[in-house]
Design a protein around this motif. Structure first.
Motif, mmCIF file in Angstrom:
data_model
loop_
_atom_site.group_PDB
_atom_site.id
_atom_site.type_symbol
_atom_site.label_atom_id
_atom_site.label_comp_id
_atom_site.label_asym_id
_atom_site.label_seq_id
_atom_site.Cartn_x
_atom_site.Cartn_y
_atom_site.Cartn_z
ATOM 1 N N PRO A 297 0.838 -1.202 0.000
ATOM 2 C CA PRO A 297 0.000 0.000 0.000
ATOM 3 C C PRO A 297 0.873 1.252 0.000
ATOM 4 O O PRO A 297 1.922 1.305 0.649
ATOM 5 N N THR A 298 0.453 2.250 -0.725
ATOM 6 C CA THR A 298 1.262 3.444 -0.963
ATOM 7 C C THR A 298 0.670 4.636 -0.236
ATOM 8 O O THR A 298 -0.497 4.967 -0.428
ATOM 9 N N LYS A 299 1.481 5.279 0.589
ATOM 10 C CA LYS A 299 0.999 6.421 1.363
ATOM 11 C C LYS A 299 0.977 7.684 0.513
ATOM 12 O O LYS A 299 1.975 8.039 -0.120
ATOM 13 N N PHE A 300 -0.164 8.325 0.530
ATOM 14 C CA PHE A 300 -0.323 9.597 -0.184
ATOM 15 C C PHE A 300 -0.623 10.687 0.830
ATOM 16 O O PHE A 300 -1.560 10.583 1.621
ATOM 17 N N ASP A 301 0.200 11.741 0.804
ATOM 18 C CA ASP A 301 -0.003 12.899 1.670
ATOM 19 C C ASP A 301 -0.084 14.122 0.782
ATOM 20 O O ASP A 301 0.896 14.481 0.118
ATOM 21 N N GLU A 302 -1.242 14.757 0.747
ATOM 22 C CA GLU A 302 -1.403 15.912 -0.140
ATOM 23 C C GLU A 302 -0.435 17.040 0.211
ATOM 24 O O GLU A 302 -0.122 17.879 -0.651
ATOM 25 N N ASN A 303 0.063 17.055 1.448
ATOM 26 C CA ASN A 303 1.032 18.090 1.815
ATOM 27 C C ASN A 303 2.340 17.950 1.037
ATOM 28 O O ASN A 303 3.096 18.917 0.910
ATOM 29 N N ASP A 304 2.611 16.745 0.519
ATOM 30 C CA ASP A 304 3.813 16.551 -0.288
ATOM 31 C C ASP A 304 3.741 17.327 -1.598
ATOM 32 O O ASP A 304 4.765 17.536 -2.259
ATOM 33 N N LEU A 305 2.537 17.728 -1.972
ATOM 34 C CA LEU A 305 2.373 18.498 -3.206
ATOM 35 C C LEU A 305 2.797 19.956 -3.034
ATOM 36 O O LEU A 305 3.077 20.635 -4.024
ATOM 37 N N LEU A 306 2.843 20.421 -1.786
ATOM 38 C CA LEU A 306 3.122 21.842 -1.564
ATOM 39 C C LEU A 306 4.552 22.238 -1.920
ATOM 40 O O LEU A 306 4.755 23.208 -2.657
ATOM 41 N N PRO A 307 5.587 21.530 -1.421
ATOM 42 C CA PRO A 307 6.940 21.932 -1.829
ATOM 43 C C PRO A 307 7.191 21.754 -3.316
ATOM 44 O O PRO A 307 7.933 22.533 -3.925
ATOM 45 N N LEU A 308 6.557 20.743 -3.919
ATOM 46 C CA LEU A 308 6.716 20.562 -5.363
ATOM 47 C C LEU A 308 6.085 21.724 -6.124
ATOM 48 O O LEU A 308 6.660 22.256 -7.076
ATOM 49 N N THR A 309 4.898 22.125 -5.682
ATOM 50 C CA THR A 309 4.243 23.269 -6.314
ATOM 51 C C THR A 309 5.046 24.539 -6.093
ATOM 52 O O THR A 309 5.172 25.384 -6.993
ATOM 53 N N ALA A 310 5.605 24.690 -4.895
ATOM 54 C CA ALA A 310 6.429 25.871 -4.620
ATOM 55 C C ALA A 310 7.605 25.937 -5.586
ATOM 56 O O ALA A 310 7.935 27.016 -6.112
ATOM 57 N N HIS A 311 8.241 24.807 -5.859
ATOM 58 C CA HIS A 311 9.362 24.787 -6.814
ATOM 59 C C HIS A 311 8.895 25.176 -8.211
ATOM 60 O O HIS A 311 9.608 25.879 -8.939
ATOM 61 N N VAL A 312 7.710 24.700 -8.585
ATOM 62 C CA VAL A 312 7.169 25.069 -9.892
ATOM 63 C C VAL A 312 6.966 26.573 -9.975
ATOM 64 O O VAL A 312 7.352 27.230 -10.958
#
Length: 441
Positions: A297-312
């Motif tokens: 099972p794969t853990k998904f945390d929507e907060n992980d999207l924030l630093p990636l979006t910040a880099h974008v």
């Protein structure tokens, strides 16, 4: 040629779980120079809505997941009827009349006897007179596919060699009593007719795959290469299914998540490869390797999207966000300077609203008790005219007057002016603030 498909039901908005399936099939097709089909599973007329068909297309377009053609299962009902007739002719399709309550009692009895809760095929013993009587009493029955009770084996693209005993699986219902064609039949016919070569979907479909392999072979066709990705959980391993409604692509988009941030995460999540922000879909295609994914099972945390979006966002030019900044109310003559100041300090684009509100209206000062006298002494030293040199000049003057230096000098001033403990370079931010001198400290 490689042919893959994504087959969402238009009964709601697609979410991160759906996206994982769509993305894997898209990347496989594109990496092999093949065809990616968007297949709308709309055989349920009661629940399928045209607004969701449009929404699915809009969400995929926003992500850049382009399809080569669209198919609608509601346009293919005649093909499903033909396949049903073929199964009847070969003795692989039979009508069953048990009520849900009767089926539930049978399952409970089998479980109490230590047997798998599999349909007992009682309907196969019904005579024509029995069937006529039951139709009169109960209406039409459901139609089940008669499985050959043997082992079904295939090499899964993620899970490896799999083997399922068909005797441990109920004969699947393919057509409901009201005549609605169910997914299992429609999918088999479509995959066969459309020459689908690869199917990636969630691991909760493994048993469905076993039955569908038999059904495909019964039609005289070759089964696609199947792969089953792990299911997503929450960050603590909790079931994510109850939260998927709040994790729709539409909602993530509304919260300002960048498309490439979302795609970069989903293209690596659950694999042995590290998550890395990619700048284009072509990079995702080049780096995609289905064999790197595991079954856990794969853990998904929507907060992980924030630093990636910040880099974008840090690499996003003004022209790309011009309309969004204008929508926040930033005047045209300040807009470019505003973006240059805030883009390194936001995690999602919607945060521009808060920064403009701060610059336009100010914020409640944060002044610790031990800094109150310091701030009262410092604020009158702030020049009336503010430019790019003001911060350096002001802090030098305050330092000389109070003896404070370093963090003890800069942090209280930042908190008093912005109401925040972090943010853009104060030298660049100060000239954009509209109301500093009007405040009382």
């Amino acid at each position: 040629m490689t042919v893959t498909r994504f087959a969402p039901s238009p009964t709601g908005y697609i979410h991160v779980g759906n996206l994982r399936t769509a993305l894997f099939n898209f990347l496989i097709a594109r990496k092999q120079g093949g065809t990616f089909i968007l297949r709308i599973d709309d055989t349920d007329p009661e629940r399928s809505k045209e607004e969701y068909v449009d929404a699915i297309k809009q969400d995929l377009e926003w992500l850049g997941l382009t399809w080569d053609r669209v198919e609608r299962q509601s346009d293919r009902l005649d093909r499903y009827a033909d396949a049903a007739d073929k199964y009847r002719d070969m003795g692989r399709f039979y009508e069953a009349f048990e009520t849900p309550t009767e089926l539930d009692l049978k399952r409970k009895k089998q479980l109490n006897m230590g047997k798998p809760p599999v349909y007992d095929r009682a309907a196969l013993a019904l005579s024509d007179d029995d069937k006529a009587r039951l139709r009169t009493e109960r209406g039409d029955g459901v139609w089940r596919f008669k499985l050959d009770q043997e082992r079904i084996e295939w090499t899964d693209g993620i899970l490896g060699d799999l083997s399922i005993d068909a005797a441990s699986v109920s004969d699947p219902v393919l057509i409901r009593a009201d005549g609605q064609v169910l997914y299992t039949l429609a999918s088999v016919v479509d995959d066969t007719d459309m020459g689908v070569t690869h199917v990636v979907r969630g691991s909760d479909h493994v048993t469905n795959t076993a039955t569908q392999i038999q059904m495909i072979h019964a039609l005289g066709a070759t089964a696609p290469a199947f792969a089953h990705h792990s299911l997503l959980t929450g960050p603590q391993g909790e079931a994510l299914s109850k939260r998927l409604g709040t994790l729709s692509i539409r909602d993530l988009r509304a919260r300002g998540i960048a498309p490439m941030a979302l795609l970069s995460l989903m293209a690596r999540l659950g694999s042995s490869q590290p998550v890395e922000l990619r700048s284009s879909i072509d990079e995702l295609i080049e780096g995609f390797d289905l064999s790197q994914f595991g079954s856990a099972p794969t853990k998904f945390d929507e907060n992980d999207l924030l630093p990636l979006t910040a880099h974008v966002l840090q690499g996003t030019d003004y022209a790309s966000v011009k309309d969004r900044i204008a929508a926040a109310g930033v005047p045209d003559d300040l807009a470019q300077a505003f973006w240059a100041v805030v883009r390194d300090n936001i995690s999602v684009l919607d945060e521009v609203d808060g920064w403009w509100a701060l610059m336009r209206d100010g914020a409640d000062p944060l002044v610790d008790d031990e800094d109150a006298d310091f701030i009262r002494a410092a604020m009158p030293m702030l020049p009336e005219e503010v430019d790019g040199d003001t911060w350096g000049q002001w802090t030098s003057a305050v330092k000389d007057a109070t003896g404070r230096k370093g963090k003890g000098l800069f942090m209280p001033l930042r908190k008093a002016v912005t109401g925040r403990t972090n943010g853009p370079d104060m030298a660049a931010l100060l000239p954009l603030l509209q109301v500093i001198k009007a405040r009382t400290y």
